[in-house]
Design a protein around this motif. Structure first.
Motif, PDB file in Angstrom:
ATOM      1  N   GLU A   1      -5.397   6.714  17.194  1.00 41.62           N
ATOM      2  CA  GLU A   1      -6.701   7.366  17.076  1.00 41.62           C
ATOM      3  C   GLU A   1      -6.868   8.463  18.126  1.00 41.62           C
ATOM      4  OE1 GLU A   1      -9.305   3.633  15.278  1.00 41.62           O
ATOM      5  OE2 GLU A   1      -8.921   3.755  17.444  1.00 41.62           O
ATOM      6  N   PHE A   2      -6.429   8.200  19.337  1.00 42.38           N
ATOM      7  CA  PHE A   2      -6.479   9.204  20.398  1.00 42.38           C
ATOM      8  C   PHE A   2      -5.740  10.469  19.989  1.00 42.38           C
ATOM      9  CE2 PHE A   2      -4.201  11.061  24.055  1.00 42.38           C
ATOM     10  CZ  PHE A   2      -5.261  11.418  24.870  1.00 42.38           C
ATOM     11  N   ARG A   3      -4.582  10.313  19.383  1.00 45.55           N
ATOM     12  CA  ARG A   3      -3.765  11.463  18.990  1.00 45.55           C
ATOM     13  C   ARG A   3      -4.471  12.353  17.963  1.00 45.55           C
ATOM     14  NH1 ARG A   3       1.465  11.563  20.566  1.00 45.55           N
ATOM     15  NH2 ARG A   3       2.551   9.648  21.180  1.00 45.55           N
ATOM     16  N   SER A   4      -5.419  11.815  17.234  1.00 44.43           N
ATOM     17  CA  SER A   4      -6.084  12.593  16.187  1.00 44.43           C
ATOM     18  C   SER A   4      -7.156  13.521  16.740  1.00 44.43           C
ATOM     19  CB  SER A   4      -6.720  11.649  15.162  1.00 44.43           C
ATOM     20  OG  SER A   4      -7.880  11.015  15.695  1.00 44.43           O
TER      21      SER A   4
ATOM     22  N   THR B   1     -13.387  29.784  29.967  1.00 44.01           N
ATOM     23  CA  THR B   1     -13.282  30.477  28.688  1.00 44.01           C
ATOM     24  C   THR B   1     -12.840  29.501  27.613  1.00 44.01           C
ATOM     25  OG1 THR B   1     -12.211  32.299  27.496  1.00 44.01           O
ATOM     26  CG2 THR B   1     -10.869  31.149  29.090  1.00 44.01           C
ATOM     27  N   THR B   2     -13.176  29.823  26.360  1.00 43.41           N
ATOM     28  CA  THR B   2     -12.663  29.053  25.219  1.00 43.41           C
ATOM     29  C   THR B   2     -11.568  29.830  24.492  1.00 43.41           C
ATOM     30  OG1 THR B   2     -14.388  29.958  23.780  1.00 43.41           O
ATOM     31  CG2 THR B   2     -14.866  27.872  24.908  1.00 43.41           C
ATOM     32  N   LEU B   3     -11.127  30.923  25.086  1.00 46.70           N
ATOM     33  CA  LEU B   3     -10.190  31.830  24.423  1.00 46.70           C
ATOM     34  C   LEU B   3      -8.864  31.163  24.075  1.00 46.70           C
ATOM     35  CD1 LEU B   3      -9.857  34.796  23.549  1.00 46.70           C
ATOM     36  CD2 LEU B   3      -8.920  35.266  25.830  1.00 46.70           C
ATOM     37  N   TYR B   4      -8.448  30.171  24.891  1.00 51.62           N
ATOM     38  CA  TYR B   4      -7.131  29.553  24.698  1.00 51.62           C
ATOM     39  C   TYR B   4      -7.221  28.089  24.281  1.00 51.62           C
ATOM     40  CZ  TYR B   4      -5.892  33.757  27.255  1.00 51.62           C
ATOM     41  OH  TYR B   4      -5.767  35.060  27.657  1.00 51.62           O
ATOM     42  N   SER B   5      -8.330  27.714  23.636  1.00 54.78           N
ATOM     43  CA  SER B   5      -8.537  26.313  23.261  1.00 54.78           C
ATOM     44  C   SER B   5      -7.964  25.956  21.899  1.00 54.78           C
ATOM     45  CB  SER B   5     -10.033  25.981  23.285  1.00 54.78           C
ATOM     46  OG  SER B   5     -10.562  26.094  24.581  1.00 54.78           O
ATOM     47  N   ASP B   6      -7.871  26.913  21.016  1.00 56.47           N
ATOM     48  CA  ASP B   6      -7.465  26.628  19.646  1.00 56.47           C
ATOM     49  C   ASP B   6      -6.041  26.075  19.592  1.00 56.47           C
ATOM     50  OD1 ASP B   6      -7.808  26.647  16.800  1.00 56.47           O
ATOM     51  OD2 ASP B   6      -6.478  28.385  16.732  1.00 56.47           O
ATOM     52  N   GLY B   7      -5.908  24.905  18.984  1.00 55.92           N
ATOM     53  CA  GLY B   7      -4.581  24.322  18.800  1.00 55.92           C
ATOM     54  C   GLY B   7      -4.006  23.624  20.012  1.00 55.92           C
ATOM     55  N   ALA B   8      -4.796  23.413  21.057  1.00 54.71           N
ATOM     56  CA  ALA B   8      -4.292  22.702  22.236  1.00 54.71           C
ATOM     57  C   ALA B   8      -3.918  21.271  21.863  1.00 54.71           C
ATOM     58  CB  ALA B   8      -5.346  22.710  23.345  1.00 54.71           C
ATOM     59  N   GLU B   9      -2.906  20.721  22.572  1.00 51.68           N
ATOM     60  CA  GLU B   9      -2.333  19.428  22.198  1.00 51.68           C
ATOM     61  C   GLU B   9      -2.482  18.411  23.329  1.00 51.68           C
ATOM     62  OE1 GLU B   9       1.709  20.220  20.195  1.00 51.68           O
ATOM     63  OE2 GLU B   9       1.235  22.060  21.307  1.00 51.68           O
ATOM     64  N   LEU B  10      -2.957  17.213  22.952  1.00 57.54           N
ATOM     65  CA  LEU B  10      -3.030  16.101  23.885  1.00 57.54           C
ATOM     66  C   LEU B  10      -1.634  15.563  24.171  1.00 57.54           C
ATOM     67  CD1 LEU B  10      -6.025  14.194  22.250  1.00 57.54           C
ATOM     68  CD2 LEU B  10      -6.096  15.531  24.365  1.00 57.54           C
ATOM     69  N   MET B  11      -1.525  14.771  25.266  1.00 59.71           N
ATOM     70  CA  MET B  11      -0.229  14.193  25.642  1.00 59.71           C
ATOM     71  C   MET B  11      -0.384  12.738  26.066  1.00 59.71           C
ATOM     72  SD  MET B  11       1.539  17.064  28.099  1.00 59.71           S
ATOM     73  CE  MET B  11       0.216  16.943  29.311  1.00 59.71           C
TER      74      MET B  11
END
Length: 404
Positions: free
Chosen positions: A149-152, A179-189
């Motif tokens: 669930e966390f990964r989603s 900024t939110t400029l580089y937020s799109d598509g960020a990935e959790l680990m």
């Protein structure tokens, strides 16, 4: 002691992992321009044309969260490109006791989109809209979710809109200096994934064992199990102890690693005694060694080799209004403790004194160039071994220029 290591090209020649190409970007030059004329500015200006080298003095604080969502793949890649030789995964655990990278066990409501998803109903406190004098609120823990669930979840900049009337609006509130400029598509680990990523980037490791928000033991998972699992994941990945600086605000965790694991020599005691709750102990006063309980020497006698306080505890102002080492810094040095400071460039613009991180020297701070003045005093006079930063390029540039 941390220090400048070989350039990236040398990693490849020696057969080790090659990190990404590095760049200082614009910020170090911007901060140098903000400095008052003098010896420090002249020295740093002469280095502006130099290429960066990776340095262990520069530590990515949650990656590079001044502009990237913290504790994501992208945030740490950015920190590595800025020359951070050591990268951080703050470690907490999920409902199924898997280790993941988050600054706190209970920050998912501000660092991910959880409140606007179906998983928001699983939160310890689901989203509550602002109403009357009450601000919008939520509390969502990694321990509320399984790893799957966390990964989603989708990570975002750490923020919340306190006036939000909908869950979607609650996801806003980002500070204007971020900024939110580089937020799109960020990935959790996960923690294990951070180990592989950092190794692929040519970096070393400083995981922080975060205080649980749940009562321990958690479903039979004890604090000692938690501390052991963190180092077990480095052992399983064949990471040598000399490349790892495990951290904790809990001195008992640090002592556990020292007494029970091969990863204890570089265990870092994150000192938060400035907010002690024990009335018998009282608050630590960085200007008064009589308040240091345990003393610096007692910490050293326990086997502690690294201590990490916030910046303000290491500095004070002398009668002339100049920044100088505090009694805390002097006592730590006298006991032979290596000092790591946190966290540079977390406060945004410094025109009004820098806020909490600089509160002991706020009267001497009035511009962004003072980031470099503070760093210079910490490096040259306090003698810190490393510096956490939300934008590591600044520390990398300074360390390279000064040949630390």
């Amino acid at each position: 002691m941390f220090g400048v290591v070989a350039p990236v090209a040398a990693f490849a020649q020696d057969g080790a992992v090659e990190g990404p190409a590095m760049s200082y970007g614009q910020r170090p030059a911007y901060l140098v321009e903000k400095l008052e004329d003098g010896e420090l500015k002249s020295t740093l200006e002469a280095c502006l044309g130099n290429g960066p080298e990776r340095t262990d003095f520069s530590i990515g604080h949650r990656g590079a969260p001044l502009m990237f969502p913290e504790h994501t793949v992208q945030s740490n890649r950015a920190a590595s490109r800025q020359g951070a030789g050591i990268l951080e995964c703050d470690v907490t655990f999920t409902k199924d006791k898997e280790l993941v990278c988050r600054h706190a066990q209970n920050d998912l409501h501000t660092t991910t989109n959880i409140v606007a998803t179906d998983l928001g109903e699983k939160c310890t406190q689901p989203f509550q809209p602002a109403s009357g004098d009450s601000e919008a609120s939520a509390e969502c823990r990694t321990s509320d979710l399984t790893l799957a669930e966390f990964r989603s979840l989708q990570p975002k900049m750490d923020a919340a809109n306190a006036s939000a009337e909908t869950a979607e609006d609650y996801l806003g509130g980002v500070a204007p200096f971020r900024t939110t400029l580089y937020s799109d598509g960020a990935e959790l680990m996960t923690h294990a994934e951070s180990i592989e990523l950092f190794r692929s980037l040519g970096g070393k490791f400083t995981p922080e064992l975060k205080a649980p928000s749940v009562e321990m033991p958690f479903d039979g998972f004890t604090q000692e199990d938690y501390a052991q699992k963190l180092v077990d994941e480095y052992a399983a990945a064949d990471v040598p102890p000399e490349d790892v600086w495990p951290q904790s605000f809990n001195l008992s965790d640090v002592k556990y690693w020292i007494e029970n694991t091969e990863y204890g020599d570089q265990a870092v005691y994150l000192d938060d005694r400035y907010e002690a709750e024990d009335d018998d102990e009282g608050l630590i006063d960085p200007t008064d060694p009589a308040t240091f309980k345990p003393t610096m020497q007692e910490l050293a006698d326990m086997g502690v080799n690294y201590i990490a306080p916030p910046i303000w505890m290491l500095l004070t102002l002398n009668d002339a209004g100049e920044m100088v080492p505090s009694a805390y810094a002097e006592e730590a040095n006298a006991a032979g403790l290596d000092i790591i400071a946190w966290s540079l460039e977390r406060s945004g613009p410094l025109a009004e004194g820098g806020g909490w991180y600089f509160k002991s020297v706020s009267d001497a701070i009035d511009s962004d160039g003072d980031y470099l003045r503070v760093l210079d005093v910490l490096a040259q006079d306090v003698g810190i071994a490393g510096m956490f930063s939300d934008w590591p390029a600044t520390v990398t540039f300074y360390a390279n220029c000064m040949d630390l």
